[in-house]
Write a protein that holds these residues in place. Structure first.
Motif, PDB file in Angstrom:
ATOM      1  N   CYS A  29       0.827  -1.210   0.000  1.00  0.00           N
ATOM      2  CA  CYS A  29       0.000   0.000   0.000  1.00  0.00           C
ATOM      3  C   CYS A  29       0.863   1.263   0.000  1.00  0.00           C
ATOM      4  N   LEU A  30       1.909   1.259   0.808  1.00  0.00           N
ATOM      5  CA  LEU A  30       2.775   2.440   0.842  1.00  0.00           C
ATOM      6  C   LEU A  30       3.470   2.662  -0.500  1.00  0.00           C
ATOM      7  N   GLN A  31       3.833   1.594  -1.186  1.00  0.00           N
ATOM      8  CA  GLN A  31       4.465   1.716  -2.505  1.00  0.00           C
ATOM      9  C   GLN A  31       3.474   2.213  -3.548  1.00  0.00           C
ATOM     10  N   MET A  32       2.252   1.712  -3.508  1.00  0.00           N
ATOM     11  CA  MET A  32       1.262   2.052  -4.530  1.00  0.00           C
ATOM     12  C   MET A  32       0.729   3.471  -4.341  1.00  0.00           C
ATOM     13  N   GLY A  33       0.603   3.902  -3.091  1.00  0.00           N
ATOM     14  CA  GLY A  33       0.098   5.243  -2.820  1.00  0.00           C
ATOM     15  C   GLY A  33      -1.351   5.409  -3.241  1.00  0.00           C
ATOM     16  N   GLY A  34      -1.761   6.622  -3.483  1.00  0.00           N
ATOM     17  CA  GLY A  34      -3.130   6.914  -3.908  1.00  0.00           C
ATOM     18  C   GLY A  34      -4.166   6.400  -2.939  1.00  0.00           C
ATOM     19  N   ARG A  35      -5.180   5.722  -3.481  1.00  0.00           N
ATOM     20  CA  ARG A  35      -6.279   5.202  -2.663  1.00  0.00           C
ATOM     21  C   ARG A  35      -5.818   4.164  -1.643  1.00  0.00           C
ATOM     22  N   HIS A  36      -4.683   3.517  -1.926  1.00  0.00           N
ATOM     23  CA  HIS A  36      -4.168   2.493  -1.015  1.00  0.00           C
ATOM     24  C   HIS A  36      -3.704   3.078   0.328  1.00  0.00           C
ATOM     25  N   VAL A  37      -3.398   4.356   0.341  1.00  0.00           N
ATOM     26  CA  VAL A  37      -2.934   4.976   1.589  1.00  0.00           C
ATOM     27  C   VAL A  37      -3.891   6.047   2.100  1.00  0.00           C
ATOM     28  N   GLU A  38      -5.107   6.057   1.591  1.00  0.00           N
ATOM     29  CA  GLU A  38      -6.099   6.970   2.153  1.00  0.00           C
ATOM     30  C   GLU A  38      -6.286   6.611   3.621  1.00  0.00           C
ATOM     31  N   PRO A  39      -6.397   7.612   4.482  1.00  0.00           N
ATOM     32  CA  PRO A  39      -6.413   7.355   5.931  1.00  0.00           C
ATOM     33  C   PRO A  39      -7.416   6.306   6.402  1.00  0.00           C
ATOM     34  N   ASP A  40      -8.645   6.343   5.921  1.00  0.00           N
ATOM     35  CA  ASP A  40      -9.643   5.381   6.403  1.00  0.00           C
ATOM     36  C   ASP A  40      -9.256   3.949   6.052  1.00  0.00           C
ATOM     37  N   HIS A  41      -8.787   3.743   4.831  1.00  0.00           N
ATOM     38  CA  HIS A  41      -8.384   2.395   4.401  1.00  0.00           C
ATOM     39  C   HIS A  41      -7.143   1.932   5.153  1.00  0.00           C
ATOM     40  N   MET A  46      -4.527  -1.437   9.523  1.00  0.00           N
ATOM     41  CA  MET A  46      -3.722  -1.515  10.738  1.00  0.00           C
ATOM     42  C   MET A  46      -4.571  -1.997  11.924  1.00  0.00           C
ATOM     43  N   ASP A  47      -5.812  -1.525  12.017  1.00  0.00           N
ATOM     44  CA  ASP A  47      -6.726  -1.993  13.062  1.00  0.00           C
ATOM     45  C   ASP A  47      -6.984  -3.486  12.920  1.00  0.00           C
ATOM     46  N   CYS A  48      -7.190  -3.923  11.685  1.00  0.00           N
ATOM     47  CA  CYS A  48      -7.473  -5.333  11.434  1.00  0.00           C
ATOM     48  C   CYS A  48      -6.270  -6.184  11.847  1.00  0.00           C
ATOM     49  N   SER A  49      -5.099  -5.755  11.475  1.00  0.00           N
ATOM     50  CA  SER A  49      -3.895  -6.473  11.861  1.00  0.00           C
ATOM     51  C   SER A  49      -3.787  -6.583  13.387  1.00  0.00           C
ATOM     52  N   SER A  50      -4.035  -5.487  14.067  1.00  0.00           N
ATOM     53  CA  SER A  50      -3.913  -5.464  15.530  1.00  0.00           C
ATOM     54  C   SER A  50      -4.940  -6.354  16.214  1.00  0.00           C
ATOM     55  N   ILE A  51      -6.199  -6.277  15.776  1.00  0.00           N
ATOM     56  CA  ILE A  51      -7.235  -7.063  16.454  1.00  0.00           C
ATOM     57  C   ILE A  51      -7.052  -8.549  16.175  1.00  0.00           C
ATOM     58  N   CYS A  52      -6.558  -8.884  15.009  1.00  0.00           N
ATOM     59  CA  CYS A  52      -6.302 -10.295  14.702  1.00  0.00           C
ATOM     60  C   CYS A  52      -5.202 -10.851  15.596  1.00  0.00           C
ATOM     61  N   GLU A  53      -4.144 -10.072  15.790  1.00  0.00           N
ATOM     62  CA  GLU A  53      -3.070 -10.509  16.673  1.00  0.00           C
ATOM     63  C   GLU A  53      -3.593 -10.671  18.101  1.00  0.00           C
ATOM     64  N   LEU A  54      -4.377  -9.706  18.561  1.00  0.00           N
ATOM     65  CA  LEU A  54      -4.926  -9.759  19.907  1.00  0.00           C
ATOM     66  C   LEU A  54      -5.888 -10.936  20.073  1.00  0.00           C
ATOM     67  N   SER A  55      -6.705 -11.173  19.072  1.00  0.00           N
ATOM     68  CA  SER A  55      -7.652 -12.289  19.133  1.00  0.00           C
ATOM     69  C   SER A  55      -6.915 -13.616  19.247  1.00  0.00           C
ATOM     70  N   ALA A  56      -5.871 -13.795  18.464  1.00  0.00           N
ATOM     71  CA  ALA A  56      -5.075 -15.020  18.548  1.00  0.00           C
ATOM     72  C   ALA A  56      -4.468 -15.156  19.941  1.00  0.00           C
ATOM     73  N   ASN A  57      -3.935 -14.076  20.472  1.00  0.00           N
ATOM     74  CA  ASN A  57      -3.323 -14.108  21.797  1.00  0.00           C
ATOM     75  C   ASN A  57      -4.338 -14.462  22.881  1.00  0.00           C
ATOM     76  N   PHE A  58      -5.539 -13.894  22.805  1.00  0.00           N
ATOM     77  CA  PHE A  58      -6.574 -14.190  23.797  1.00  0.00           C
ATOM     78  C   PHE A  58      -6.967 -15.662  23.735  1.00  0.00           C
ATOM     79  N   GLN A  59      -7.088 -16.186  22.524  1.00  0.00           N
ATOM     80  CA  GLN A  59      -7.447 -17.597  22.390  1.00  0.00           C
ATOM     81  C   GLN A  59      -6.330 -18.502  22.915  1.00  0.00           C
ATOM     82  N   LEU A  60      -5.099 -18.153  22.602  1.00  0.00           N
ATOM     83  CA  LEU A  60      -3.963 -18.940  23.079  1.00  0.00           C
ATOM     84  C   LEU A  60      -3.896 -18.972  24.599  1.00  0.00           C
ATOM     85  N   GLY A  61      -4.266 -17.873  25.222  1.00  0.00           N
ATOM     86  CA  GLY A  61      -4.228 -17.789  26.678  1.00  0.00           C
ATOM     87  C   GLY A  61      -5.484 -18.291  27.368  1.00  0.00           C
ATOM     88  N   GLY A  62      -6.469 -18.722  26.595  1.00  0.00           N
ATOM     89  CA  GLY A  62      -7.707 -19.221  27.181  1.00  0.00           C
ATOM     90  C   GLY A  62      -8.526 -18.145  27.863  1.00  0.00           C
TER      91      GLY A  62
END
Length: 109
Positions: A29-41, A46-62
């Motif tokens: 996205c950073l290389q392509m620029g334009g719509r790929h780096v529009e703030p909302d997208h 980044m939010d999706c990446s973070s919540i996925c990591e957190l979800s995996a961690n919560f499941q791993l920890g029971g």
């Protein structure tokens, strides 16, 4: 009823989506620029990446909160998949988000 295999599949889907969103956002996205780096997208990726990591961690920890977190993760993955679907060369990220959404919805019950 969910099995240990179902949880492991969800953890794997979350880890895959975390990696796909983070790597795609920070390289492609950073290389392509334009719509790929529009703030909302970009923020959504980044939010999706973070919540996925957190979800995996919560499941791993029971964690007793993992089901509710999986429900939110599925919602964010759905939004991210829709956002990525509208852009060029985002198929891998879209597929990872869709797989994680499906798996997290199942875990959320």
């Amino acid at each position: 009823m969910q099995t240990v295999n179902d949880m492991q599949d969800c953890i794997d889907a979350c880890n895959n989506c975390h990696q796909a969103c983070l790597q795609t956002a920070l390289t492609q996205c950073l290389q392509m620029g334009g719509r790929h780096v529009e703030p909302d997208h970009f923020r959504l990726m980044m939010d999706c990446s973070s919540i996925c990591e957190l979800s995996a961690n919560f499941q791993l920890g029971g964690s007793p909160f993992s089901r509710r977190l999986c429900a939110l993760c599925a919602e964010i993955c759905h939004a991210c998949a829709l956002s990525c679907r509208g852009l060029d060369d985002m198929e891998d990220c879209t597929r990872a988000c869709e797989a994680c959404e499906h798996s997290c919805r199942a875990m959320a019950g």
